[in-house]
Design a protein around this motif. Structure first.
Motif, PDB file in Angstrom:
ATOM      1  N   PRO A 118     -11.696   6.106   2.798  1.00 49.59           N
ATOM      2  CA  PRO A 118     -10.620   6.414   3.747  1.00 49.59           C
ATOM      3  C   PRO A 118     -10.321   5.217   4.637  1.00 49.59           C
ATOM      4  N   ARG A 119      -9.051   5.064   4.998  1.00 49.69           N
ATOM      5  CA  ARG A 119      -8.661   4.052   5.973  1.00 49.69           C
ATOM      6  C   ARG A 119      -9.030   4.507   7.390  1.00 49.69           C
ATOM      7  N   ARG A 120      -9.089   3.580   8.303  1.00 50.27           N
ATOM      8  CA  ARG A 120      -9.312   3.935   9.711  1.00 50.27           C
ATOM      9  C   ARG A 120      -8.143   4.746  10.244  1.00 50.27           C
ATOM     10  N   SER A 121      -6.942   4.402   9.784  1.00 50.22           N
ATOM     11  CA  SER A 121      -5.736   5.138  10.173  1.00 50.22           C
ATOM     12  C   SER A 121      -4.758   5.091   9.012  1.00 50.22           C
ATOM     13  N   THR A 122      -3.835   6.038   8.989  1.00 48.09           N
ATOM     14  CA  THR A 122      -2.860   6.117   7.907  1.00 48.09           C
ATOM     15  C   THR A 122      -1.980   4.875   7.879  1.00 48.09           C
ATOM     16  N   SER A 123      -1.771   4.339   6.684  1.00 46.80           N
ATOM     17  CA  SER A 123      -0.793   3.271   6.504  1.00 46.80           C
ATOM     18  C   SER A 123       0.531   3.918   6.122  1.00 46.80           C
ATOM     19  N   PHE A 124       1.574   3.605   6.880  1.00 49.69           N
ATOM     20  CA  PHE A 124       2.850   4.278   6.650  1.00 49.69           C
ATOM     21  C   PHE A 124       4.001   3.372   7.021  1.00 49.69           C
ATOM     22  N   GLY A 125       4.989   3.286   6.138  1.00 49.31           N
ATOM     23  CA  GLY A 125       6.190   2.522   6.445  1.00 49.31           C
ATOM     24  C   GLY A 125       6.674   1.740   5.238  1.00 49.31           C
ATOM     25  N   LEU A 144      11.159  -9.896  -8.083  1.00 46.81           N
ATOM     26  CA  LEU A 144      10.772  -9.588  -6.708  1.00 46.81           C
ATOM     27  C   LEU A 144      10.264 -10.850  -6.022  1.00 46.81           C
ATOM     28  N   SER A 145      10.580 -10.984  -4.741  1.00 51.25           N
ATOM     29  CA  SER A 145      10.090 -12.125  -3.974  1.00 51.25           C
ATOM     30  C   SER A 145       8.608 -11.932  -3.660  1.00 51.25           C
ATOM     31  N   ASP A 146       8.020 -12.927  -3.032  1.00 56.32           N
ATOM     32  CA  ASP A 146       6.630 -12.813  -2.588  1.00 56.32           C
ATOM     33  C   ASP A 146       6.550 -13.311  -1.145  1.00 56.32           C
ATOM     34  N   PRO A 147       6.337 -12.416  -0.184  1.00 56.60           N
ATOM     35  CA  PRO A 147       6.038 -10.999  -0.397  1.00 56.60           C
ATOM     36  C   PRO A 147       7.303 -10.197  -0.728  1.00 56.60           C
ATOM     37  N   PHE A 148       7.082  -9.005  -1.294  1.00 59.51           N
ATOM     38  CA  PHE A 148       8.161  -8.051  -1.469  1.00 59.51           C
ATOM     39  C   PHE A 148       7.861  -6.833  -0.600  1.00 59.51           C
ATOM     40  N   PHE A 149       8.805  -5.906  -0.524  1.00 58.63           N
ATOM     41  CA  PHE A 149       8.638  -4.739   0.346  1.00 58.63           C
ATOM     42  C   PHE A 149       8.565  -3.463  -0.490  1.00 58.63           C
ATOM     43  N   ALA A 150       7.742  -2.521  -0.042  1.00 55.02           N
ATOM     44  CA  ALA A 150       7.613  -1.234  -0.722  1.00 55.02           C
ATOM     45  C   ALA A 150       7.179  -0.173   0.276  1.00 55.02           C
ATOM     46  N   VAL A 151       7.394   1.075  -0.087  1.00 52.54           N
ATOM     47  CA  VAL A 151       6.976   2.193   0.756  1.00 52.54           C
ATOM     48  C   VAL A 151       5.472   2.407   0.583  1.00 52.54           C
ATOM     49  N   ASP A 152       4.778   2.411   1.697  1.00 50.59           N
ATOM     50  CA  ASP A 152       3.331   2.627   1.708  1.00 50.59           C
ATOM     51  C   ASP A 152       3.054   3.887   2.517  1.00 50.59           C
ATOM     52  N   SER A 153       2.281   4.801   1.947  1.00 51.73           N
ATOM     53  CA  SER A 153       1.956   6.053   2.638  1.00 51.73           C
ATOM     54  C   SER A 153       0.609   6.529   2.112  1.00 51.73           C
ATOM     55  N   ARG A 154      -0.469   6.202   2.834  1.00 50.85           N
ATOM     56  CA  ARG A 154      -1.792   6.502   2.287  1.00 50.85           C
ATOM     57  C   ARG A 154      -2.845   6.574   3.375  1.00 50.85           C
ATOM     58  N   ASP A 155      -3.841   7.383   3.100  1.00 52.26           N
ATOM     59  CA  ASP A 155      -5.001   7.516   3.973  1.00 52.26           C
ATOM     60  C   ASP A 155      -6.249   6.884   3.345  1.00 52.26           C
ATOM     61  N   TRP A 156      -6.132   6.432   2.102  1.00 53.14           N
ATOM     62  CA  TRP A 156      -7.259   5.856   1.365  1.00 53.14           C
ATOM     63  C   TRP A 156      -6.930   4.425   0.955  1.00 53.14           C
TER      64      TRP A 156
END
Length: 272
Positions: A118-125, A144-156
Motif C-alpha cells: 500500500p502507498r502512504r496516501s492515494t495517488s490521484f490525478g 509519446l513524449s518523455d515524460p508523458f501524462f496519464a491518469v493515475d488512481s491507486r492505493d498500491w
C-alpha cells in the motif's frame, strides 16, 4: 471471401462498482470493429472468464486490494498461466494480453516481480510518467513524449524490483512514476512488458478526456476530489484534462497501438 474477425476478451475487474474505465476500453476496442469482435467477462463479481480461444485479452482496472483472495483469483491466474504457457510453447499465433492498474498489480504479484505494498496516501490525478531506456523503444509508447501524462488512481504500488526475476521471465520495466525531489521515497514501477505478448500499465491508458471532464465537473464528484485531495489538485487535474498533449494523446496511443500490433501478429503467416 469475407475473413473471420479476431476475438477479443475484455476482463472486467471492477467487481460491479460504477466506473468509467470499462466504457472507455470498449470504445477503443469498438474502433477496430472491422477486425475484431469482443465479449465482456465480469470476473470478480460473477466469476466469468473466457477460455483460451480468444486472440487478444484486455484486463481492466478495479477497486480494492490486489491481494484479494476471492473465488475469481485462482481461475483468473490459471487462465493467465495457460496463455503464458501457450505463448512459450506454441508455434501457432500468440495470445496478446494487456493489464490495467488492478490487473497489473495482480500479475506483478503473481510473477513476483517486486514488492507490492500500500502507498502512504492515494495517488490521484493526471500525472507525469517517465519512460525507462527500454520504454523509449517499446511500441506502445511510440509517439509519446518523455515524460508523458496519464491518469493515475491507486492505493498500491510496485517497488523494489527483483531484477533477477525480471531477467528470468524476459520482462522489462517500461515506465516509472514522476520524479519527486522533495521526498525520499522509491519511485513506483508504472509499466512492465512481461513478454513480447504480455504488457501492462499501473496507470489508466484508457482514460478519455471528454467523459472525465464531464464526470469530474459534476458537483458531487468535484466535492469528493476536493475533500480528499484539495482544491489545488482538483484545479490542476481539470487544467490538464483537455490538453491534447496530455491524456488525449495517451488515450489515442497506448491501447490502440497494443491492439493494432496484436492484430498484425495474428495476421502474419505462421512459420512452418
Amino acid at each position: 471471401m469475407k475473413k473471420d474477425k479476431l476475438k477479443l476478451a475484455i476482463l472486467d475487474m471492477n467487481n460491479d462498482e460504477p466506473n468509467q474505465g470499462l466504457r472507455c476500453i470498449t470504445e477503443i476496442v469498438s474502433t477496430f470493429n472491422d477486425d475484431l469482435e469482443y465479449q465482456i467477462f465480469n470476473v470478480r463479481a460473477k466469476n466469468e472468464l473466457p477460455d483460451t480461444s480468444f486472440d487478444i485479452y484486455i484486463s481492466s482496472g478495479g477497486p480494492g486490494s490486489p491481494l484479494d483472495d476471492g473465488e475469481w483469483r485462482q481461475p483468473y491466474l490459471q487462465l493467465m498461466q495457460d496463455l503464458w504457457d501457450f505463448n512459450k510453447t506454441s508455434t501457432d499465433h500468440k495470445k496478446s494480453v494487456f493489464f490495467i492498474c488492478y490487473s497489473f498489480q495482480v500479475m506483478c504479484h503473481y510473477f513476483q516481480l517486486g514488492e507490492l505494498k500500500p502507498r502512504r496516501s492515494t495517488s490521484f490525478g493526471i500525472l507525469r510518467m517517465h519512460k525507462t531506456k527500454k520504454g523509449h523503444s517499446d511500441l506502445i509508447f511510440e509517439g509519446l513524449s518523455d515524460p508523458f501524462f496519464a491518469v493515475d488512481s491507486r492505493d498500491w504500488q510496485l517497488v523494489q524490483p527483483r531484477l533477477t526475476v525480471f531477467k528470468n521471465h524476459g520482462s522489462t520495466i517500461l515506465s516509472l512514476e514522476k520524479i519527486r525531489t522533495h521526498v525520499e521515497l522509491e519511485r513506483a514501477i508504472m509499466a512492465v512488458r512481461f513478454s513480447d505478448e504480455f504488457v501492462g500499465t499501473q496507470f489508466h491508458p484508457e482514460a478519455e478526456p471528454v467523459s472525465m471532464e464531464a464526470y469530474f465537473g459534476l458537483a458531487e464528484n468535484k466535492k469528493k476530489v476536493i475533500d480528499s485531495f484539495g482544491v489545488e489538485k482538483y484545479n490542476q487535474m481539470m487544467d490538464r484534462i483537455d490538453d491534447p498533449e496530455k491524456i488525449e494523446l495517451t488515450y489515442n496511443t497506448i491501447l490502440p497501438k497494443f491492439i493494432r500490433n496484436a492484430i498484425s501478429k495474428v495476421n502474419q503467416p505462421v512459420m512452418s
